[in-house]
Scaffold this active site. Structure first.
Site, PDB file in Angstrom:
ATOM      1  N   LEU A 174       0.823  -1.208   0.000  1.00 42.46           N
ATOM      2  CA  LEU A 174       0.000   0.000   0.000  1.00 42.46           C
ATOM      3  C   LEU A 174       0.858   1.260   0.000  1.00 42.46           C
ATOM      4  O   LEU A 174       1.888   1.318   0.662  1.00 42.46           O
ATOM      5  CB  LEU A 174      -0.900   0.028   1.239  1.00 42.46           C
ATOM      6  CG  LEU A 174      -1.800  -1.182   1.477  1.00 42.46           C
ATOM      7  CD1 LEU A 174      -2.615  -0.979   2.744  1.00 42.46           C
ATOM      8  CD2 LEU A 174      -2.704  -1.410   0.290  1.00 42.46           C
ATOM      9  N   GLU A 175       0.398   2.269  -0.709  1.00 45.25           N
ATOM     10  CA  GLU A 175       1.051   3.564  -0.659  1.00 45.25           C
ATOM     11  C   GLU A 175       0.456   4.373   0.489  1.00 45.25           C
ATOM     12  O   GLU A 175      -0.647   4.118   0.947  1.00 45.25           O
ATOM     13  CB  GLU A 175       0.880   4.281  -1.991  1.00 45.25           C
ATOM     14  CG  GLU A 175       1.543   3.523  -3.132  1.00 45.25           C
ATOM     15  CD  GLU A 175       1.296   4.170  -4.477  1.00 45.25           C
ATOM     16  OE1 GLU A 175       0.701   5.267  -4.498  1.00 45.25           O
ATOM     17  OE2 GLU A 175       1.688   3.572  -5.485  1.00 45.25           O
ATOM     18  N   ARG A 176       1.193   5.392   0.920  1.00 45.62           N
ATOM     19  CA  ARG A 176       0.801   6.106   2.131  1.00 45.62           C
ATOM     20  C   ARG A 176      -0.548   6.788   2.008  1.00 45.62           C
ATOM     21  O   ARG A 176      -1.320   6.843   2.959  1.00 45.62           O
ATOM     22  CB  ARG A 176       1.862   7.140   2.505  1.00 45.62           C
ATOM     23  CG  ARG A 176       1.576   7.811   3.844  1.00 45.62           C
ATOM     24  CD  ARG A 176       2.636   8.806   4.217  1.00 45.62           C
ATOM     25  NE  ARG A 176       3.928   8.156   4.269  1.00 45.62           N
ATOM     26  CZ  ARG A 176       5.059   8.833   4.397  1.00 45.62           C
ATOM     27  NH1 ARG A 176       5.045  10.135   4.453  1.00 45.62           N
ATOM     28  NH2 ARG A 176       6.213   8.195   4.460  1.00 45.62           N
TER      29      ARG A 176
END
Length: 331
Positions: free
Chosen positions: A139-141
């Protein structure tokens, strides 16, 4: 698999046709799960999803070229051989349809317990149906920060790990992130801290498809090194993982025996990050070992590219695996 050096690989059970007008310099190929070489002792099953509109529900895991039961049989066989098959959850799947993100309202504490239970049941069903050994969070932030995700992601994974541990079973957790997302002064990925003591691996990816060239300044040498600088590739790899292992140069501190170096399997697999000279990787690993911070292993993007072809249709013949399989020999 604890303390065993590993070679990890991302894998897709059906490879989409390559559009050469998009700049690809080769082709990934289909590889059946059961045919993945045993040198890849962690296999991250990617791109097998169908989105769901149900609140809290994870994207449905889809096996595209064989019955579910056959996939589970193969995964169970690999597990018996010492290989783990993980379920990869990529950030792009949470932009509009979210497992971890409630759609219509902010997730409050009153709803957290219910949400955790629903997501737990979804993951448990995937494990039971497909023989999956764990999860790789990719996951990206901005996905993590959406709505109730900061509460739901750690709470759910902690619950899974704790329940499985009480049942004398293992649930493997890998956190995967591009290195620029790990380095943001004091704003490192929040779930690293929340899941400390729960995650098994952190795969730091040193590649990407975007045009932006990344790099980092390392105080030890006073230099900014680009990720595409072949002449300084060994230093870039060494100082990157030395920084992560020690929590220096703006990176969070991650236990060195949980760190995995993520690289493109071949020159065709990513726009940047490919290591032309394998001695740069091997020498960096040896320097980390001599520094007292040997990392856990390497990761390839991807197994399909490793088995693929270059732009002249010449096979790569598992170039990445053959270059680095020596690191997985226990010492």
């Amino acid at each position: 698999m604890e303390h065993k050096p590993l070679l990890m690989g991302y894998w897709d059970n059906v490879v989409e046709p390559i559009d050469y007008t998009m700049g690809y310099k080769g082709m990934a190929v289909d590889v059946d799960l059961i045919d993945i070489p045993e040198e890849y002792n962690v296999i991250v099953a990617s791109h097998h999803f169908k989105d769901t509109n149900d609140m809290y529900e994870i994207p449905i895991f889809v096996v595209r070229n064989k019955p579910d039961g056959e996939f589970k049989k193969q995964a169970d066989h690999l597990t018996l051989k010492g290989q783990k098959v993980l379920y990869n959850l990529r950030g792009s799947y949470f932009d509009s349809y979210s497992w971890f993100c409630t759609k219509n309202y902010e997730l409050g504490q009153n709803y957290l317990e219910e949400a955790v239970e629903l997501v737990f049941n979804g993951i448990n069903n995937i494990v039971d149906t497909y023989g999956i050994s764990g999860i790789c969070l990719d996951l990206e932030r901005d996905i993590f920060d959406k709505k109730g995700n900061k509460l739901l992601i750690p709470a759910t994974l902690k619950r899974i790990k704790d329940v499985y541990k009480r049942e004398d079973k293992d649930f493997f957790i890998c956190i995967s992130s591009y290195f620029p997302d790990l380095c943001d002064d004091d704003k490192s990925l929040p779930y690293l801290a929340e899941l400390e003591g729960y995650y098994d691996l952190v795969c730091t990816k040193l590649y990407g498809g975007e045009q932006v060239i990344n790099g980092h300044k390392f105080n030890e040498i006073g230099d900014w090194i680009s990720e595409i600088d072949d002449k300084q590739k060994e230093d870039f790899l060494y100082y990157m993982f030395n920084s992560l292992a020690n929590g220096t140069n703006g990176f969070p501190k991650i236990p060195h025996d949980k760190l995995v170096m993520g690289l493109p399997a071949t020159e065709s697999a990513a726009r940047k990050g490919y290591v032309k000279d394998p001695s740069a990787v091997l020498n960096a690993l040896e320097r980390l070992k001599q520094s007292g911070t040997p990392i856990r292993g390497l990761s390839a993007y991807s197994i399909n590219w490793d088995a693929g072809e270059d732009k002249n249709f010449q096979p790569y013949s598992y170039e990445f695996m053959n270059r680095y399989k020596g690191i997985i020999t226990p010492v």
